[in-house]
Design an enzyme around this catalytic site. Structure first.
Site: not given
Ligand code: AMP
Length: 283
Positions: A38-39, A43, A154, A160, A193-194
């Site tokens: 859900n990029l 991402h 991120g 995390q 994504s939320r």
């Molecule tokens: P997720 O798909 O939510 O597990 O996130 C995957 C990666 O994207 C993780 O390293 C997150 O910290 C990073 N991430 C999610 N949202 C953002 C954002 N708004 N800015 C930068 N990195 C993000």
């Protein structure tokens, strides 16, 4: 219109193995960006950071069951693989899309887990028991499967990032961890994504989290007592209809500062309706 080149979609462990073999044989440095899909632009900024540091960029998309608690969050997590592959065109070289069976051959419940003590007991760890065990365990698998030399995470998920860094240090994992700054909407809301679960009215209100974090950072810089800053942040969120889990000031390693001068990061987790949002700001 120029022809965009979609990344190679790898769904079987043997396909990933062949891709990593080929990259390594060619002397290419593999960079990994773990995601749950859900990029969004956040991402993609991680993918760009990986591109700067690696020659072969692999994005993993895996909604990991072991990092979700009960309550249907895993089932309702948005899955948009086609759009994700299109978004990664000309950005990533390959996308790793393992099935749950490929990731957990003996079943998620029977899998070897990685536990990072201490750091995972507080904040998100306290509110989501087992969450970071799931994260650390799946990230370990992704590191081993991808044989990446660098991985990008991120700062949006600040705790995390600390957990992964500690795990890599403790296990001497042969990988460099790179942190990428949080990408935000114009009103300051961290992309997530939320956010798609928020209705229009909730979405309008959600920008408050970033304003509260900024106010906390300003107050800490001004030397205001930490308990007062945290209490005021909790009150501001509650009175705007959020259900905050925490609004805290911490040192960079997430330990408790002795005074305002030692606060290095402000962190908030709050529910808005059914949607739980987290964000943080470096001071
Ligand atoms: P997720 O798909 O939510 O597990 O996130 C995957 C990666 O994207 C993780 O390293 C997150 O910290 C990073 N991430 C999610 N949202 C953002 C954002 N708004 N800015 C930068 N990195 C993000």
């Amino acid at each position: 219109m120029s022809e965009q080149s979609r990344p190679r979609a790898l769904t079987e462990p043997a396909q990933l193995r062949a891709w990593t073999d080929e990259a390594r044989a060619a002397g290419r440095r593999i960079g990994l960006v773990p995601t749950m899909g859900n990029l969004h632009a956040g991402h993609l900024s991680l993918v760009a950071a990986a591109r700067e540091r690696a020659d072969a960029v692999l994005v993993s998309i895996f909604v990991n069951p072991t990092q979700f608690g009960d309550g249907g969050d895993f089932d309702r997590y948005p899955r948009t693989v086609d759009a994700d592959l299109a978004a990664l065109a000309d950005r990533a070289d390959a996308v790793w899309l393992p099935s749950v069976e490929a990731m957990y051959p003996f079943g998620p419940g029977a899998a070897t887990t990685v536990h990072v003590p201490g750091l995972t007991d507080v904040l998100e760890g306290a509110h989501r028991p087992g969450h970071f065990d799931g994260v650390a365990s799946v990230v370990t698998r992704l590191f081993n499967q991808s044989r990446a030399e660098v991985a990008v995470f991120g700062e949006k998920d600040y705790q995390q990032l600390q957990v992964i860094r500690r795990m890599v240090a403790d296990l001497s994992a042969p990988i460099e961890i790179v942190a990428a700054p949080t990408v935000r909407e114009p009103d300051g809301l961290a992309m997530s994504s939320r956010n798609g679960f928020l209705d229009t009215e909730q979405r309008d209100r959600a920008g408050l989290i970033h304003r509260v974090l900024s106010a906390m950072a300003d107050a800490a810089r001004a030397g205001t007592s930490l308990p007062a800053v945290e209490a005021e942040a909790m009150a501001a969120l509650s009175s705007a209809g959020f259900e905050p889990d925490y609004a805290v000031l911490r040192r960079a390693d997430l330990s408790e500062p002795a005074g305002a001068g030692e606060a290095e990061v402000a962190l908030v987790a709050a529910r808005l309706g059914q949607t739980r949002l987290i964000d943080n700001l470096r001071i």
